[in-house]
Design an enzyme around this catalytic site. Sequence first.
Site, PDB file in Angstrom:
ATOM      1  N   HIS A 164      10.373   2.705  -0.637  1.00 38.51           N
ATOM      2  CA  HIS A 164       9.694   3.025  -1.899  1.00 38.51           C
ATOM      3  C   HIS A 164      10.175   2.113  -3.023  1.00 38.51           C
ATOM      4  O   HIS A 164       9.422   1.807  -3.941  1.00 38.51           O
ATOM      5  CB  HIS A 164       9.932   4.487  -2.265  1.00 38.51           C
ATOM      6  N   GLU A 203      12.666   8.498   9.564  1.00 35.26           N
ATOM      7  CA  GLU A 203      11.292   8.535  10.083  1.00 35.26           C
ATOM      8  C   GLU A 203      11.194   7.774  11.414  1.00 35.26           C
ATOM      9  O   GLU A 203      10.534   8.225  12.348  1.00 35.26           O
ATOM     10  CB  GLU A 203      10.329   7.941   9.043  1.00 35.26           C
TER      11      GLU A 203
END
Lengths: 299, 108
Positions: A96, A169
């Site tokens: 991000h 993830e």
Amino acid sequence: VTPRAVAPASRAARMLICVALWFLPAACQARYRREWLAELEEMEHENVAPVLPAIRILLGAPSVGRTLRVSAQQRRGLGEQVAAVSTYDAYMTYSHAGDQQLAAELHKDLMRLAKPWYRSRSMRVFRDSADIAASPNLWASVEGALKSSRWLVLLASRGAANSSWVAQEVNCWLKKKRPDRILIVLTDGDIVWDPVAGDFNWALTTALPTALQGAFSNEPHWVDIRHVRHDPSTLTRHDATATLAATIRGVPKDEIFGEDLRQHRRLKRIVGALIAAVVLLTVQWVVIAILIMNQVGVR
Amino acid sequence: MTLQTLQVLRVLLDEPVSEHYGLKISENSGLPTGSIYPILTRLETAGWVTSAWEDIDESAEGRRARRYYQLTDEGAESARREIEKAQQRLTRDFRPGPGRLNPGGAFA
């Protein structure tokens, strides 16, 4: 395929195939376009006129479309368990901090590429900041989306390599899914494969999380978009996006570009026809108004 | 089951491991080219047949990849059953009997 090697099917036959494809569900059109055109071209090679077979294909197309739709409805009706298996075509994981804008652009492009004008997107891609709207249980949402995705798109960068979120993830993916379903998109840093070790060279690789250590037995393909990092808007209709879309949708890349162009032209034709209709109606009303005013003036 | 479907099944069943694609199936079954796709689609959605793209380098081969069709194990079993049933029906319907025309042409 070179133009010389495969003679183009006659224009009329191709047009008939295009009409025939209208009878099929959108998801199946690419496959049948490829199959039918291949058949027509083979017939041309054998000096068989392709128009009559194309007419037969057109006549059979409503039946093919009906069968495919009924089959899809039956599959959908199998219950929640089956329906939930693949909710998303792909899940996008990225840093991000470094790739927010690039990820947003890629996400938008993947869903827009070759999108029919009457649908909101061409595929479903999960991107966390876009899809998790103030979720009270963030990880549960992420895990659910990962489980229901067919592909993992990893935006590899120095930021992603150091991101605990990306590592989590990727780990989650490797526990539940196949590593060959990971699509690596290099946005920053380096990826170096060591063919002797059969793994990435972790001394030189700076863009991947170490969670991928030993995950691949063969060198995976990756798409390099480092050159567009400074200006993500240049990704639009980019070769890299088409490569990803083609892999995710399981169709050749030229088909993605061709489909995109077709949809674009179709949309332009529809907009043109609408503008023409509005202009015609306006002219008609103006003429009527003038005639009425003249009548009133005469009286 | 229609006669055309049985003709397609016969072709697929005769050479179960052979590479069958639209044009070849049409030629071998005697059906007009381009007319067999409704049949193949019905068989595929019913799970009797699977299909996959031919794995070739299109530029090197000078032609597009073909879509190959193959009977599944269950499909082959069902196809055999259907063809046998059709053959039995034919034998029964054309069995020589009183007042029927014999193959030779004379009345029994």
